[in-house]
Design an enzyme around this catalytic site. Sequence first.
Site, PDB file in Angstrom:
ATOM      1  N   ASP A  11     -42.741  82.778  14.665  1.00  0.00           N
ATOM      2  CA  ASP A  11     -42.458  83.923  13.834  1.00  0.00           C
ATOM      3  C   ASP A  11     -43.346  84.684  15.369  1.00  0.00           C
ATOM      4  OD1 ASP A  11     -41.870  86.064  13.132  1.00  0.00           O
ATOM      5  OD2 ASP A  11     -44.102  86.448  12.137  1.00  0.00           O
ATOM      6  N   SER A  12     -43.858  86.065  15.068  1.00  0.00           N
ATOM      7  CA  SER A  12     -44.090  86.651  15.857  1.00  0.00           C
ATOM      8  C   SER A  12     -45.930  87.157  15.049  1.00  0.00           C
ATOM      9  CB  SER A  12     -44.033  87.738  16.215  1.00  0.00           C
ATOM     10  OG  SER A  12     -43.231  88.401  14.524  1.00  0.00           O
ATOM     11  N   CYS A  74     -38.324  84.908  11.833  1.00  0.00           N
ATOM     12  CA  CYS A  74     -38.563  85.740  12.040  1.00  0.00           C
ATOM     13  C   CYS A  74     -37.154  86.483  12.685  1.00  0.00           C
ATOM     14  CB  CYS A  74     -39.306  85.741  13.702  1.00  0.00           C
ATOM     15  SG  CYS A  74     -39.631  87.538  13.894  1.00  0.00           S
ATOM     16  N   GLU A 155     -49.711  92.363   8.913  1.00  0.00           N
ATOM     17  CA  GLU A 155     -50.343  91.007   9.215  1.00  0.00           C
ATOM     18  C   GLU A 155     -51.959  91.378   9.307  1.00  0.00           C
ATOM     19  OE1 GLU A 155     -49.776  89.227  13.013  1.00  0.00           O
ATOM     20  OE2 GLU A 155     -48.137  89.136  11.709  1.00  0.00           O
ATOM     21  N   CYS A 187     -37.153  91.435   7.516  1.00  0.00           N
ATOM     22  CA  CYS A 187     -38.310  91.082   8.299  1.00  0.00           C
ATOM     23  C   CYS A 187     -39.374  89.707   7.392  1.00  0.00           C
ATOM     24  CB  CYS A 187     -38.993  92.396   8.411  1.00  0.00           C
ATOM     25  SG  CYS A 187     -40.149  91.763   9.680  1.00  0.00           S
ATOM     26  N   HIS A 189     -42.260  89.163   7.881  1.00  0.00           N
ATOM     27  CA  HIS A 189     -43.361  89.990   7.389  1.00  0.00           C
ATOM     28  C   HIS A 189     -43.233  90.996   5.958  1.00  0.00           C
ATOM     29  CE1 HIS A 189     -44.596  89.363  11.100  1.00  0.00           C
ATOM     30  NE2 HIS A 189     -45.874  89.910  10.854  1.00  0.00           N
TER      31      HIS A 189
HETATM   32  N1  DGL Z   1     -41.536  88.659  11.033  1.00  0.00           N
HETATM   33  C1  DGL Z   1     -40.624  89.716  12.340  1.00  0.00           C
HETATM   34  C2  DGL Z   1     -39.129  89.404  12.054  1.00  0.00           C
HETATM   35  O1  DGL Z   1     -38.991  89.140  10.986  1.00  0.00           O
HETATM   36  C3  DGL Z   1     -41.335  90.322  13.287  1.00  0.00           C
HETATM   37  C4  DGL Z   1     -41.756  91.920  12.878  1.00  0.00           C
HETATM   38  C5  DGL Z   1     -42.217  91.708  14.331  1.00  0.00           C
HETATM   39  O2  DGL Z   1     -43.376  91.218  15.075  1.00  0.00           O
HETATM   40  O3  DGL Z   1     -42.345  93.377  14.654  1.00  0.00           O
HETATM   41  O4  DGL Z   1     -38.808  90.903  12.253  1.00  0.00           O
END
Ligand code: DGL
Length: 277
Positions: A11-12, A74, A155, A187, A189
């Site tokens: 993931d990011s 992600c 985050e 997302c 997150h």
């Molecule tokens: N966890 C991410 C997603 O599912 C990325 C959030 C990001 O890096 O902007 O889109």
Amino acid sequence: MADNRPIGVFDSGIGGLTVLREIINRIPGESTVYFGDNGRTPYGTKSHDTIVKYSLQDMKFLESKDVKMIVIACSTASAHSFKTLAKYSKVPVVEMVYPSSKSAIDATRNGKIGIIATGATVSGGTYVTAINELADGKNIEVCQQACPMFVPLAEEGWWDNEIAHLTAEKYLESLKDFGVDTVVLGCTHFPLLANTIGDIMGPDVKLINSGVSASNVINKLLDEKNMRNESGEVTREFYTSDDVTKFEAIAAPFLGEGLPKGTKKVSVDGFSVEDML
Ligand code: DGL
């Protein structure tokens, strides 16, 4: 035939841990290698080309750890780079968009689905395409809302405070007006903010966690391809491209069970992927 190698998850940043948690809970017998690209997060504000390049480098890093499967944990990377990764990966690739879209279609009663995601995911339109493809004659209306501020809140560990609440109230207004009964946390997150999002949307709205949907796909794939870990040994490795202490401090309360531990800092910038772009 068994395959005792680990499953690679990237993931990011910390969002993919929401997917990893579901994998650990639902498929506890599989070893995992997690990479969080915290040093280059967020992906959701980047261009298509940059997201694809970063995702390929993340894939290359996981391949260097000899994984048997790659999970794009992600949604932004899934929406923009799944086709490219599936083309170049040496192992099966699981993404987030189609599994969670299918879960949403199955869950909705009034046919109104909300998608909350990063700006890059919303503008790419992949969720709308996926839902149209999977609807199978069911009449579905989709309302999309980009919620980029949720990413830094997640985050930062600000999952359930006043600022998270105010931000959610503002972002989720359009979904409430539209009358959705199902919301895809589009997302990875966002499950970290599920309490806050659930409070604003109310108890009658179902929240879809991509990690749950994707784990079912992974489970099926392990059987279909005869790739289960039969060694009886399970390992958990963690890597981040940014500060290890911060990564572990934010991730620990969420992941529980003494994880993550032994996280190593790595840089994936050096992986050359130009010939795949
Ligand atoms: N966890 C991410 C997603 O599912 C990325 C959030 C990001 O890096 O902007 O889109």
